[in-house]
Design a protein around this motif. Structure first.
Motif, PDB file in Angstrom:
ATOM      1  N   ILE A  17      19.964  35.853 -78.021  1.00 14.86           N
ATOM      2  CA  ILE A  17      20.736  37.085 -78.220  1.00 14.86           C
ATOM      3  C   ILE A  17      21.903  36.841 -79.156  1.00 14.86           C
ATOM      4  CG2 ILE A  17      22.449  38.512 -77.057  1.00 14.86           C
ATOM      5  CD1 ILE A  17      19.964  39.715 -76.507  1.00 14.86           C
ATOM      6  N   LYS A  18      21.943  37.628 -80.241  1.00 16.52           N
ATOM      7  CA  LYS A  18      23.174  37.673 -81.009  1.00 16.52           C
ATOM      8  C   LYS A  18      23.957  38.776 -80.304  1.00 16.52           C
ATOM      9  CE  LYS A  18      20.534  38.986 -84.367  1.00 16.52           C
ATOM     10  NZ  LYS A  18      20.602  40.200 -85.148  1.00 16.52           N
ATOM     11  N   ALA A  19      25.084  38.440 -79.706  1.00 14.73           N
ATOM     12  CA  ALA A  19      25.753  39.446 -78.902  1.00 14.73           C
ATOM     13  C   ALA A  19      26.547  40.401 -79.775  1.00 14.73           C
ATOM     14  CB  ALA A  19      26.638  38.790 -77.861  1.00 14.73           C
ATOM     15  N   CYS A  61      24.198  45.275 -71.338  1.00 12.21           N
ATOM     16  CA  CYS A  61      23.060  44.545 -71.911  1.00 12.21           C
ATOM     17  C   CYS A  61      22.060  45.572 -72.421  1.00 12.21           C
ATOM     18  CB  CYS A  61      22.432  43.647 -70.851  1.00 12.21           C
ATOM     19  SG  CYS A  61      23.570  42.392 -70.243  1.00 12.21           S
ATOM     20  N   ASN A  62      22.130  45.835 -73.722  1.00 13.93           N
ATOM     21  CA  ASN A  62      21.388  46.947 -74.321  1.00 13.93           C
ATOM     22  C   ASN A  62      20.383  46.511 -75.380  1.00 13.93           C
ATOM     23  OD1 ASN A  62      21.188  49.893 -75.457  1.00 13.93           O
ATOM     24  ND2 ASN A  62      21.926  48.667 -77.192  1.00 13.93           N
ATOM     25  N   ALA A  63      20.642  45.404 -76.043  1.00 14.51           N
ATOM     26  CA  ALA A  63      19.793  45.006 -77.177  1.00 14.51           C
ATOM     27  C   ALA A  63      18.342  44.830 -76.734  1.00 14.51           C
ATOM     28  CB  ALA A  63      20.300  43.700 -77.775  1.00 14.51           C
ATOM     29  N   GLY A  99      20.943  52.961 -82.759  1.00 14.33           N
ATOM     30  CA  GLY A  99      20.351  53.568 -81.572  1.00 14.33           C
ATOM     31  C   GLY A  99      21.318  53.792 -80.422  1.00 14.33           C
ATOM     32  N   LEU A 100      20.827  53.506 -79.222  1.00 16.12           N
ATOM     33  CA  LEU A 100      21.578  53.776 -78.001  1.00 16.12           C
ATOM     34  C   LEU A 100      22.917  53.027 -77.964  1.00 16.12           C
ATOM     35  CD1 LEU A 100      21.723  55.033 -75.159  1.00 16.12           C
ATOM     36  CD2 LEU A 100      20.369  53.097 -74.330  1.00 16.12           C
ATOM     37  N   GLY A 101      22.906  51.765 -78.384  1.00 19.21           N
ATOM     38  CA  GLY A 101      24.132  50.959 -78.331  1.00 19.21           C
ATOM     39  C   GLY A 101      25.222  51.555 -79.200  1.00 19.21           C
ATOM     40  N   ALA A 106       4.513  42.969 -73.188  1.00 27.18           N
ATOM     41  CA  ALA A 106       5.649  42.036 -73.116  1.00 27.18           C
ATOM     42  C   ALA A 106       6.965  42.820 -73.024  1.00 27.18           C
ATOM     43  CB  ALA A 106       5.653  41.114 -74.330  1.00 27.18           C
ATOM     44  N   TYR A 107       7.073  43.915 -73.815  1.00 23.92           N
ATOM     45  CA  TYR A 107       8.284  44.741 -73.762  1.00 23.92           C
ATOM     46  C   TYR A 107       8.457  45.363 -72.376  1.00 23.92           C
ATOM     47  CZ  TYR A 107      11.365  48.767 -74.400  1.00 23.92           C
ATOM     48  OH  TYR A 107      12.377  49.696 -74.242  1.00 23.92           O
ATOM     49  N   LYS A 108       7.369  45.960 -71.877  1.00 22.02           N
ATOM     50  CA  LYS A 108       7.467  46.636 -70.567  1.00 22.02           C
ATOM     51  C   LYS A 108       7.783  45.620 -69.469  1.00 22.02           C
ATOM     52  CE  LYS A 108       4.284  50.189 -72.133  1.00 22.02           C
ATOM     53  NZ  LYS A 108       2.974  50.857 -71.949  1.00 22.02           N
ATOM     54  N   GLU A 120      13.534  58.475 -81.677  1.00 19.06           N
ATOM     55  CA  GLU A 120      13.727  58.200 -83.106  1.00 19.06           C
ATOM     56  C   GLU A 120      14.547  56.949 -83.395  1.00 19.06           C
ATOM     57  OE1 GLU A 120      15.222  61.875 -83.002  1.00 19.06           O
ATOM     58  OE2 GLU A 120      13.568  62.932 -83.984  1.00 19.06           O
ATOM     59  N   THR A 121      14.776  56.117 -82.415  1.00 18.65           N
ATOM     60  CA  THR A 121      15.626  54.941 -82.681  1.00 18.65           C
ATOM     61  C   THR A 121      14.855  53.844 -83.408  1.00 18.65           C
ATOM     62  OG1 THR A 121      15.112  53.700 -80.678  1.00 18.65           O
ATOM     63  CG2 THR A 121      16.883  55.331 -80.508  1.00 18.65           C
ATOM     64  N   GLY A 122      15.610  52.822 -83.776  1.00 18.27           N
ATOM     65  CA  GLY A 122      15.034  51.658 -84.450  1.00 18.27           C
ATOM     66  C   GLY A 122      14.058  50.874 -83.583  1.00 18.27           C
TER      67      GLY A 122
HETATM   68  P1  NDP Z   1      17.424  50.114 -81.452  1.00 17.75           P
HETATM   69  O1  NDP Z   1      16.385  49.274 -82.101  1.00 17.75           O
HETATM   70  O2  NDP Z   1      18.035  51.208 -82.202  1.00 17.75           O
HETATM   71  O3  NDP Z   1      18.575  49.207 -80.873  1.00 17.75           O
HETATM   72  C1  NDP Z   1      18.334  47.923 -80.429  1.00 17.75           C
HETATM   73  C2  NDP Z   1      19.495  47.052 -80.785  1.00 17.75           C
HETATM   74  O4  NDP Z   1      19.224  45.724 -80.359  1.00 17.75           O
HETATM   75  C3  NDP Z   1      19.762  46.986 -82.278  1.00 17.75           C
HETATM   76  O5  NDP Z   1      21.144  47.155 -82.457  1.00 17.75           O
HETATM   77  C4  NDP Z   1      19.340  45.588 -82.642  1.00 17.75           C
HETATM   78  O6  NDP Z   1      20.116  45.069 -83.682  1.00 17.75           O
HETATM   79  C5  NDP Z   1      19.652  44.850 -81.382  1.00 17.75           C
HETATM   80  N1  NDP Z   1      18.988  43.569 -81.284  1.00 17.75           N
HETATM   81  C6  NDP Z   1      17.684  43.272 -81.376  1.00 17.75           C
HETATM   82  N2  NDP Z   1      17.498  41.958 -81.252  1.00 17.75           N
HETATM   83  C7  NDP Z   1      18.708  41.388 -81.064  1.00 17.75           C
HETATM   84  C8  NDP Z   1      19.175  40.077 -80.854  1.00 17.75           C
HETATM   85  N3  NDP Z   1      18.363  39.043 -80.796  1.00 17.75           N
HETATM   86  N4  NDP Z   1      20.495  39.893 -80.701  1.00 17.75           N
HETATM   87  C9  NDP Z   1      21.349  40.933 -80.733  1.00 17.75           C
HETATM   88  N5  NDP Z   1      20.968  42.186 -80.948  1.00 17.75           N
HETATM   89  C10 NDP Z   1      19.664  42.416 -81.096  1.00 17.75           C
HETATM   90  O7  NDP Z   1      16.710  50.664 -80.114  1.00 17.75           O
HETATM   91  P2  NDP Z   1      17.256  51.568 -78.906  1.00 17.75           P
HETATM   92  O8  NDP Z   1      18.605  52.043 -79.164  1.00 17.75           O
HETATM   93  O9  NDP Z   1      16.192  52.531 -78.600  1.00 17.75           O
HETATM   94  O10 NDP Z   1      17.252  50.503 -77.724  1.00 17.75           O
HETATM   95  C11 NDP Z   1      18.389  50.212 -76.952  1.00 17.75           C
HETATM   96  C12 NDP Z   1      17.986  49.979 -75.518  1.00 17.75           C
HETATM   97  O11 NDP Z   1      17.461  51.169 -74.963  1.00 17.75           O
HETATM   98  C13 NDP Z   1      16.919  48.912 -75.332  1.00 17.75           C
HETATM   99  O12 NDP Z   1      17.263  48.119 -74.222  1.00 17.75           O
HETATM  100  C14 NDP Z   1      15.675  49.719 -75.027  1.00 17.75           C
HETATM  101  O13 NDP Z   1      14.767  48.985 -74.244  1.00 17.75           O
HETATM  102  C15 NDP Z   1      16.279  50.864 -74.252  1.00 17.75           C
HETATM  103  N6  NDP Z   1      15.476  52.053 -74.129  1.00 17.75           N
HETATM  104  C16 NDP Z   1      15.127  52.770 -75.243  1.00 17.75           C
HETATM  105  C17 NDP Z   1      14.366  53.905 -75.117  1.00 17.75           C
HETATM  106  C18 NDP Z   1      13.939  54.715 -76.274  1.00 17.75           C
HETATM  107  O14 NDP Z   1      13.215  55.683 -76.064  1.00 17.75           O
HETATM  108  N7  NDP Z   1      14.345  54.382 -77.504  1.00 17.75           N
HETATM  109  C19 NDP Z   1      13.936  54.387 -73.785  1.00 17.75           C
HETATM  110  C20 NDP Z   1      14.364  53.538 -72.711  1.00 17.75           C
HETATM  111  C21 NDP Z   1      15.120  52.441 -72.883  1.00 17.75           C
HETATM  112  P3  NDP Z   1      19.486  44.722 -85.125  1.00 17.75           P
HETATM  113  O15 NDP Z   1      18.583  45.835 -85.471  1.00 17.75           O
HETATM  114  O16 NDP Z   1      20.684  44.574 -85.954  1.00 17.75           O
HETATM  115  O17 NDP Z   1      18.759  43.435 -84.871  1.00 17.75           O
END
Ligand code: NDP
Ligand code: LMG
Ligand code: PMR
Length: 317
Positions: free
Chosen positions: A29-31, A88-90, A64-66, A191-193, A228-230
């Motif tokens: 994790i890159k925090a 813890c969102n990433a 996205g959400l974060g 793996a994600y689920k 629509e998130t990343g």
């Molecule tokens: P995004 O891809 O928009 O956000 C994910 C974030 O995680 C990005 O900022 C990404 O940064 C970061 N990230 C990925 N790998 C690493 C790493 N190794 N170290 C640090 N940061 C990392 O997706 P969401 O906003 O959708 O996802 C956020 C959370 O919401 C997740 O936990 C997801 O499981 C959860 N979620 C999402 C749903 C959805 O419908 N979208 C539904 C339910 C839960 P970067 O791109 O810069 O690597």
């Protein structure tokens, strides 16, 4: 404020990374973080003190959400500035990968990032949270409906299933063990689920082990389908095109990033959502409620085993 929040990233990032490096050589994790409170450079010399007393750490706040949560928190104008909260969102989601990829430490990338990285980070920051004098200390791990097989969404194949954790216990490295937690063939969507099940189990195990002793509230949530998130960047273009209207008009599970950010921000700082051990969800009219987890995602014996195996993998035991 959002830009100000972004300016927090490097300092808190380096603190968390330093903590990680000090303990062991793991780097899933890159925090990436954001916060809504006074900046590091406005405080006194001790950065750790700022972390404890004046910050919300959100992993994965670059999109996205974060990012939306950081914005929602930054826009909150009242005195109730949140302190002492770890989010813890990433996450990464690799639905089209045919072969597994691995973190620098050799763990399958989705579980390594989504679960093991956060498991380690939350353990390393627990003392900081514990020592904080903020009255509503919280540690939040984002979960999802798709890891819960007591829902329709959780029954879309491939379904989450951790099995007896034999792949995880073997190191999840695809060499001397499977790259999947249950020991099966690699499947990126599974793996994600699976990683989301781990997130929800970890939150409950943290609650059982630390809530009473520390006063920290541990929570997970499903913020809605933020279609629509990343997160879906690795999915095929047709999926990315059809998924948002499918969720908007057919399942009605769609939420905007902004709305989802407000929901997670509530779990961060709303006094009425301070209960520990809860998996929060929202109704269509956006009112929060305590949701039921699936049988597997609420299995306390599995949570304990997951904890012990994960501790070994990240070098804490
Ligand atoms: P995004 O891809 O928009 O956000 C994910 C974030 O995680 C990005 O900022 C990404 O940064 C970061 N990230 C990925 N790998 C690493 C790493 N190794 N170290 C640090 N940061 C990392 O997706 P969401 O906003 O959708 O996802 C956020 C959370 O919401 C997740 O936990 C997801 O499981 C959860 N979620 C999402 C749903 C959805 O419908 N979208 C539904 C339910 C839960 P970067 O791109 O810069 O690597
Ligand atoms: C797995 O497949 C993959 O194998 C795996 O690699 C990974 O990607 C994983 O979870 C991710 O998915 C899951 C598979 C499950 O789901 C699909 O493949 C869905 C594809 C559906 C293909 C339909 C394409 C044509 C749609 C045209 C309609 C557009 C509508 C847009 C809305 C417009 C509104 C104005 O598959 C199953 O479980 C099969 C179960 C099928 C149940 C069907 C339930 C009815 C739902 C209504 C159908 C709507 C389909 C829209 C699909 C959008 C994409 C999800
Ligand atoms: Mg799912 C009935 C409601 C519902 C909800 C709330 C979601 C959420 N999904 C629902 C239903 C369905 N989905 C149905 C009926 C299908 C078959 C057509 C379906 C399919 C589907 C796919 C292929 N859904 C998906 C995918 C993905 O690739 C996403 C995924 O599983 O990622 C792991 C996904 C999702 N559906 C959701 C949510 C929230 C996701 C995003 C994943 C997550 O973050 O957990």
């Amino acid at each position: 404020m959002a830009l100000q929040a972004a300016s927090w990233v490097p300092s808190t990032l380096s603190i968390a990374k330093e903590e990680l490096r000090k303990k062991l050589s793991i780097s899933p994790i890159k925090a990436q973080t954001a916060a809504a409170t006074p900046a590091v450079n406005q405080s006194s010399s001790d950065n750790k003190k700022t972390l404890r007393k004046g910050s919300v750490i959100i992993t994965g706040a670059s999109s996205g959400l974060g990012l939306a949560t950081a914005k929602a928190l930054a826009e909150t104008e009242n005195g109730m500035r949140p302190l002492g909260v770890l989010v813890c969102n990433a996450a990464v989601y690799l639905p089209t990968a045919k072969e597994p990829t691995f973190t620098a430490d050799g763990f399958e990338l989705s579980v390594g990032t989504n679960h093991l990285g956060h498991f380690l980070l939350s353990r390393l920051l627990l003392d900081d949270l514990k020592q904080s004098d903020y009255p509503q200390k919280r540690c939040i791990i984002v979960g999802s409906i798709t890891g819960n097989t007591n829902t329709l969404a959780g029954n879309v194949p491939p379904k989450a299933n951790l099995g007896d954790l034999r792949g995880l216990a073997g190191g999840l490295n695809g060499v001397c063990s499977s790259s999947m937690i249950d020991g099966g063939e690699f499947d990126g969507a599974k793996a994600y689920k699976d990683s989301k099940v781990c997130n929800m189990l970890t939150m409950q195990e943290l609650h059982r082990r630390y809530h009473e002793e520390t006063g920290i509230s541990f929570a997970s949530l499903y913020p809605g389908c933020i279609a629509e998130t990343g997160l879906f960047r690795e999915h095929i273009p047709l999926f990315r095109l059809l998924f948002p209207p499918f969720q908007k008009y057919i399942t009605k599970g769609y939420v905007s990033e902004e709305e989802a950010g407000k929901r997670l921000a509530q779990v961060v700082s709303d006094p009425s959502l301070s209960k520990s051990g809860v998996y929060w969800s929202w109704n269509n009219n956006s009112s929060s409620f305590e949701n039921q987890l699936s049988k597997e995602a609420s299995d306390s014996e599995k949570a304990r085993k997951l904890w012990e195996v994960s501790e070994k993998l990240v070098g804490l035991a």
